[in-house]
Scaffold this active site. Structure first.
Site, mmCIF file in Angstrom:
data_model
loop_
_atom_site.group_PDB
_atom_site.id
_atom_site.type_symbol
_atom_site.label_atom_id
_atom_site.label_comp_id
_atom_site.label_asym_id
_atom_site.label_seq_id
_atom_site.Cartn_x
_atom_site.Cartn_y
_atom_site.Cartn_z
ATOM 1 N N VAL A 62 2.430 -6.330 -40.992
ATOM 2 C CA VAL A 62 2.696 -7.568 -40.258
ATOM 3 C C VAL A 62 3.864 -7.369 -39.292
ATOM 4 O O VAL A 62 3.818 -7.827 -38.149
ATOM 5 C CB VAL A 62 2.960 -8.749 -41.221
ATOM 6 C CG1 VAL A 62 3.294 -10.022 -40.452
ATOM 7 C CG2 VAL A 62 1.747 -8.986 -42.113
ATOM 8 N N CYS A 63 4.891 -6.657 -39.719
ATOM 9 C CA CYS A 63 6.052 -6.407 -38.848
ATOM 10 C C CYS A 63 5.648 -5.572 -37.632
ATOM 11 O O CYS A 63 6.091 -5.829 -36.511
ATOM 12 C CB CYS A 63 7.152 -5.695 -39.626
ATOM 13 S SG CYS A 63 7.762 -6.615 -41.037
ATOM 14 N N ASP A 64 4.805 -4.573 -37.861
ATOM 15 C CA ASP A 64 4.278 -3.734 -36.797
ATOM 16 C C ASP A 64 3.531 -4.612 -35.791
ATOM 17 O O ASP A 64 3.788 -4.551 -34.583
ATOM 18 C CB ASP A 64 3.358 -2.674 -37.424
ATOM 19 C CG ASP A 64 2.696 -1.768 -36.402
ATOM 20 O OD1 ASP A 64 2.997 -0.563 -36.416
ATOM 21 O OD2 ASP A 64 1.852 -2.243 -35.612
#
Length: 170
Positions: A62-64
């Site tokens: 999700v951060c990516d």
């Protein structure tokens, strides 16, 4: 004692430390690492609209996706906007990730040394010493105009609302 409030990680309770910032608040200053020797603070971006995208670690799915999405959007927002991604990843890891991902419009800053950003912005996860997924839009005068602190660490933020909040300031 620092303020604390509840959030979740995969449905399990976690604790956020620091104030619950609101629209209209003055954005707290910060000192974050660009690399091991160079730091950045809020005043380095004076006069610009700031979209601050906070992620636990760029090395997660999700951060990516969040960082890539704001990198794409940054190209469309113009020179009066700076997009900052803050994580507790080491600057080496952030640099490696950017090179591998082709991310070149977002400035990655590291909160690894003292978690001072997380504490000042109320997004420090006590149990992990990481920063909670969140978005802050800060105007050219360093007033907060948009806040989204995700209640569940693994969820995506509302990208469209954050971008709309930036565009309202242009």
């Amino acid at each position: 004692m620092a303020q604390e409030r509840a959030a979740k990680f995969k449905g399990n309770p976690i604790t956020l430390v620091g104030p619950e910032l609101k629209v209209g608040d003055q954005a707290p200053d910060f000192t974050l690492n660009k690399n091991l020797l160079e730091t950045a603070s809020l005043k380095d971006y004076a006069g610009k609209v700031k979209l601050i995208s906070v992620v636990p670690s760029v090395d997660t799915g999700v951060c990516d996706a969040q960082t890539r999405r704001f990198n794409e959007e940054a190209a469309k927002l113009g020179d009066n906007v700076i997009v900052l991604t803050v994580s507790a990843d080491l600057p080496f890891a952030q640099s490696r990730w950017c090179a591998a991902a082709g991310v070149d419009r977002v400035v990655l800053l590291s909160d690894y040394k003292s978690n001072s950003f997380g504490q000042a912005y109320g997004v420090l996860i006590k149990e992990f010493a990481l920063d909670m997924r969140s978005i802050f839009v800060v105007d050219a005068n360093d007033k907060i105009t948009y806040v989204e602190v995700l209640p569940e660490m693994t969820e995506h933020p509302n990208y469209e609302a954050a971008i709309a909040a930036v565009k309202e300031l242009l």
